[in-house]
Motif scaffolding. Structure first.
Motif, PDB file in Angstrom:
ATOM      1  N   ALA A   1       0.820  -1.218   0.000  1.00  4.40           N
ATOM      2  CA  ALA A   1       0.000   0.000   0.000  1.00  4.40           C
ATOM      3  C   ALA A   1       0.850   1.262   0.000  1.00  4.40           C
ATOM      4  O   ALA A   1       0.429   2.302  -0.515  1.00  4.40           O
ATOM      5  N   VAL A   2       2.050   1.193   0.564  1.00  3.31           N
ATOM      6  CA  VAL A   2       2.951   2.346   0.580  1.00  3.31           C
ATOM      7  C   VAL A   2       3.945   2.286  -0.584  1.00  3.31           C
ATOM      8  O   VAL A   2       4.137   3.263  -1.305  1.00  3.31           O
ATOM      9  N   ALA A   3       4.582   1.137  -0.778  1.00  2.76           N
ATOM     10  CA  ALA A   3       5.679   1.039  -1.743  1.00  2.76           C
ATOM     11  C   ALA A   3       5.226   1.087  -3.195  1.00  2.76           C
ATOM     12  O   ALA A   3       5.883   1.727  -4.018  1.00  2.76           O
ATOM     13  N   LEU A   4       4.132   0.447  -3.524  1.00  2.00           N
ATOM     14  CA  LEU A   4       3.738   0.384  -4.933  1.00  2.00           C
ATOM     15  C   LEU A   4       3.383   1.759  -5.510  1.00  2.00           C
ATOM     16  O   LEU A   4       3.884   2.121  -6.586  1.00  2.00           O
ATOM     17  N   PRO A   5       2.571   2.567  -4.826  1.00  2.00           N
ATOM     18  CA  PRO A   5       2.341   3.918  -5.369  1.00  2.00           C
ATOM     19  C   PRO A   5       3.631   4.746  -5.433  1.00  2.00           C
ATOM     20  O   PRO A   5       3.814   5.551  -6.351  1.00  2.00           O
ATOM     21  N   ALA A   6       4.522   4.546  -4.467  1.00  2.00           N
ATOM     22  CA  ALA A   6       5.774   5.305  -4.438  1.00  2.00           C
ATOM     23  C   ALA A   6       6.682   4.941  -5.609  1.00  2.00           C
ATOM     24  O   ALA A   6       7.497   5.765  -6.034  1.00  2.00           O
ATOM     25  N   LEU A   7       6.556   3.724  -6.114  1.00  2.00           N
ATOM     26  CA  LEU A   7       7.407   3.275  -7.221  1.00  2.00           C
ATOM     27  C   LEU A   7       6.806   3.535  -8.596  1.00  2.00           C
ATOM     28  O   LEU A   7       7.422   3.190  -9.605  1.00  2.00           O
ATOM     29  N   GLN A   8       5.623   4.132  -8.645  1.00  2.00           N
ATOM     30  CA  GLN A   8       5.040   4.434  -9.951  1.00  2.00           C
ATOM     31  C   GLN A   8       5.942   5.412 -10.684  1.00  2.00           C
ATOM     32  O   GLN A   8       6.395   6.401 -10.107  1.00  2.00           O
ATOM     33  N   LEU A   9       6.199   5.118 -11.933  1.00  2.00           N
ATOM     34  CA  LEU A   9       7.061   5.976 -12.737  1.00  2.00           C
ATOM     35  C   LEU A   9       6.321   7.272 -13.029  1.00  2.00           C
ATOM     36  O   LEU A   9       5.194   7.252 -13.502  1.00  2.00           O
ATOM     37  N   ARG A  10       6.961   8.386 -12.706  1.00  2.00           N
ATOM     38  CA  ARG A  10       6.323   9.695 -12.828  1.00  2.00           C
ATOM     39  C   ARG A  10       7.183  10.607 -13.695  1.00  2.00           C
ATOM     40  O   ARG A  10       8.401  10.664 -13.521  1.00  2.00           O
ATOM     41  N   SER A  11       6.545  11.339 -14.564  1.00  2.00           N
ATOM     42  CA  SER A  11       7.287  12.250 -15.440  1.00  2.00           C
ATOM     43  C   SER A  11       7.823  13.455 -14.683  1.00  2.00           C
ATOM     44  O   SER A  11       8.728  14.138 -15.170  1.00  2.00           O
ATOM     45  N   ASP A  12       7.295  13.734 -13.486  1.00  2.00           N
ATOM     46  CA  ASP A  12       7.770  14.890 -12.730  1.00  2.00           C
ATOM     47  C   ASP A  12       8.888  14.535 -11.747  1.00  2.00           C
ATOM     48  O   ASP A  12       9.293  15.361 -10.943  1.00  2.00           O
ATOM     49  N   ALA A  13       9.395  13.315 -11.814  1.00  2.00           N
ATOM     50  CA  ALA A  13      10.484  12.897 -10.919  1.00  2.00           C
ATOM     51  C   ALA A  13      11.801  12.859 -11.682  1.00  2.00           C
ATOM     52  O   ALA A  13      11.845  12.466 -12.844  1.00  2.00           O
ATOM     53  N   ASP A  14      12.862  13.280 -11.006  1.00  2.00           N
ATOM     54  CA  ASP A  14      14.213  13.202 -11.560  1.00  2.00           C
ATOM     55  C   ASP A  14      14.922  11.924 -11.129  1.00  2.00           C
ATOM     56  O   ASP A  14      15.860  11.485 -11.784  1.00  2.00           O
TER      57      ASP A  14
END
Length: 181
Positions: free
Chosen positions: A84-97
């Motif tokens: 519940a915590v790790a999976l959303p955090a690991l979603q690939l995001r275009s706004d992350a460096d």
């Protein structure tokens, strides 16, 4: 330039999570996503591990005494709470460096969904800083051999210099090449 993917390994307790947190402190302004794990200690010693997303969400990864969906040693692993915590955090995001993945270890690998998300992260065109258990087969071994991954070993002797070295490499590498948004 392809995204830089650094996985840090070393024996338990050498300071892998501390290194990850220190690298993040040395990269002000870098937009990081992901998670790290933290030991929970009491007067009796280590009582478990928490998973903490960089956006502040947190949950239990494992606790001593057996309560959990699976067991690793004396710890009950809370797979659903971890996911519940790790999976959303690991979603690939275009706004992350930078994507932070601390850690690829036995407890985390009890989640097939985590393994799938970590595989995507290791293959993505996004800078990655992660930690991986020193010993282990399966996905632990696979992650160390993933294309484009640089495996660095943290030791007591090099842990003072390693955060600065990794931060400098990330700053001058793939993070510097990301377009501004």
């Amino acid at each position: 330039m392809p995204a830089m993917r650094i996985l840090v390994t070393g024996p338990p307790g050498v300071g892998k999570t501390t290194l990850v947190r220190r690298v993040l402190e040395l990269l002000p302004g870098v937009r990081a996503a992901g998670f790290y794990t933290r030991e929970v200690r009491a007067w009796s010693g280590r009582t478990g591990f928490r998973v903490i997303a960089l956006d502040g969400r947190a949950g239990w990864l494992a606790s001593a005494g057996g309560a959990g969906e699976a067991k690793v040693g004396r710890y009950g692993v809370h797979v659903a709470e971890f996911e519940a915590v790790a999976l959303p955090a690991l979603q690939l995001r275009s706004d992350a460096d930078l994507l932070v993945l601390d850690e690829i270890g036995k407890m985390e690998c009890l989640s097939p969904a985590f393994v799938a998300a970590a595989r995507r992260a290791l293959a993505a065109d996004l800078a990655l800083l992660g930690t991986v258990a020193k010993a282990g087969g399966g996905f632990i071994a696979e992650a160390k051999r993933a294309p484009g991954v640089e495996l660095m070993e943290l030791t007591v002797a090099n842990r003072g210099a390693m955060p600065g070295l990794i931060a400098a490499r990330l700053r001058s590498g793939a993070i510097a090449d990301r377009p501004e948004r």
